[in-house]
Design an enzyme around this catalytic site. Structure first.
Site: not given
Length: 477
Positions: A84, A158, A182
């Site tokens: 990420k 996310s 997330s």
């Protein structure tokens, strides 16, 4: 192996590592094949913000040469991974999904990236996310991420790109970051495995914060075995993050053999049978509970009456923490934020201190309720999300009522945030599919530092159900 060999590319990293050691697959072949898949599919899916093409190929050549000499660096030798873009990578753009950090190139790796590299893994690239890992992004500055099962649908957030890349086999394994779900939400929407470790189990050094009191880095993978493998590499005390636990890191992969037999599992009725839960999700989760019972687990319905409030409590705490962190940029560079992020942060900055303190007290009550249940049960069971992945168009449409706002921002977060508020581990594992072929995620919540039990039960379910790896028919742009 050829680039068209999907059996290898969709295999788990543990299996790929074994093939590399058996000299049946080379790191160069693996990296090259994933780069080709990225070129074909990521034009549409937008999982990646940055692809480290040249450095990944160079590292693959190095790993192959070391393998030829029998110089194995670790259990992930030659395995391509992606992280990420909230997590620092030395010399590689790290944006946190925001235009504000479009020129941010860290000088050092985060602790988790350094550990993966030390274990022999090869950085393939950085993955897309909602801006600053907060959710609610309307226009993604690096491209709209899309669900590999249906590109018109949301991939979850996310850690959007992490879920996409794992499910669509654009790399071997990924890392995300889970504040309020997330990691688990994109795992559920994309049909991957997503593990949130106990708060403090994994170092957050080099990870841009969303809410320090709940942030936790965790794996997104195609198999539970790979989640266990990655956690074993990245877990442990880090002097650069004084909030990490000094507890010994157990053998997570060895614990998978323990299965679910003899476990007591509490089924949270407010989340399974609640009015917000989609009928197909409810039915599939109930089937999974019966499946775990057939594996020897003792299942029992339980009530945790405060968990439906978790989403609102989480938002008050997370957003107020984030607003404080972003205060200077909001006053000096507000126009560079996505309007959804800016609106969320500015609104959070207006939350009265009294409301934040009430939320903190409510968090303590929810945590107590979860921990009391875990004193009686080995695990708790719930859906990861109350519904399958929504259409992107509907998910970003303007709100027309307070009820719609509550459902979008508070209701769905009440499914993943109880574990976040309590600081305990939780996993989302593929559980089935809707009639429209969208994945459904099963969530198992464990005791503090109880990742071994969470992983063992998830692995037993995965093995019995045969749902761990299904290949989405990805639409090419």
């Amino acid at each position: 192996m050829t680039p068209a060999d999907d059996d290898v590319l969709f295999a788990g990293a543990a299996r790929q590592a074994a093939l590399i050691r058996e000299r049946r697959v080379s790191p160069v072949e693996l990296v090259t094949a994933y780069l080709e898949r990225i070129d074909i599919f990521d034009v549409r899916l937008r999982a990646f913000i940055t692809v480290c093409r040249e450095s990944a190929l160079a590292e693959a050549v190095r790993a192959e040469a070391e393998a030829t000499k029998g110089a194995w660096r670790g259990p992930l030798h030659g395995i391509p991974f992606a992280v990420k873009d909230q997590v620092d990578t030395a010399g590689v753009l790290t944006t946190s999904g925001s235009a504000l950090l479009r020129a941010n190139i860290p000088s050092a790796d985060s602790t988790v990236v350094a550990k993966l590299k030390a274990a022999g893994a090869i950085l393939l690239g950085k993955l897309n996310l909602t801006e600053f890992a907060l959710g609610g992004t309307i226009r993604f500055p690096y491209g709209q991420p899309r669900n590999p099962w249906n590109p018109d649908h949301d991939p979850g957030g996310s850690s959007s790109g992490s879920g996409i890349a794992a499910a669509a086999a654009l790399c071997s394994v990924t890392l995300g970051e889970d504040t309020g779900g997330s990691v688990r939400s994109p795992a559920s929407y994309c049909g991957a495995v997503g593990l949130r470790p106990t708060w403090g189990r994994v170092s957050r050094h080099g990870c841009f914060p969303a809410a320090w009191s709940m942030d936790q880095i965790g794996p997104l993978t195609r198999t539970v075995e790979d989640a266990a493998l990655l956690l074993g590499v990245i877990a442990g005390y880090d002097p650069k993050d004084p909030l990490t636990s000094r507890s010994t890191v157990p053998g997570y992969c060895a614990a998978l053999a323990n299965g679910a037999k003899g476990m007591r599992i509490g089924v949270i009725t407010e989340l399974v049978d609640g009015s917000d839960t989609h009928p197909e999700v409810r039915g599939t989760i109930r089937d999974a509970a019966r499946g775990l019972a057939s594996l020897g687990a003792a299942m029992e319905d339980i009530s945790l009456p405060l968990v439906p409030l978790s989403g609102a409590v989480f938002m008050a705490l997370c957003d107020s923490e984030a607003a404080g962190y972003h205060m200077r940029w909001l006053s000096e560079r507000a126009e560079e934020y996505d309007q959804g992020t800016r609106r969320r942060l500015v609104t959070a900055g207006l939350i009265p201190a009294a409301a934040v303190h009430r939320a903190a007290r409510a968090r303590a009550l929810i945590r107590s309720q979860v921990l009391d249940a875990l004193a009686e049960f080995d695990l708790l069971l719930a859906p990861t999300s109350p519904h399958p992945a929504p259409a992107i168009a509907s998910h970003t449409a303007p709100l027309t009522s307070k009820e719609q706002a509550g459902a979008r921002f508070f209701g769905r977060r009440s499914y993943t945030t109880p574990a976040s508020l309590a600081g305990v581990p939780a996993i989302s594992v593929p559980c089935g599919f809707t009639a429209g072929n969208l994945p459904i995620g099963l969530q198992l919540i464990g005791r503090p530092m109880g990742e071994s039990s969470v992983l063992a039960a998830a692995h037993a379910w995965e093995s019995a159900a045969g749902l761990s790896i299904r290949r989405p028919a990805i639409a090419v742009a």
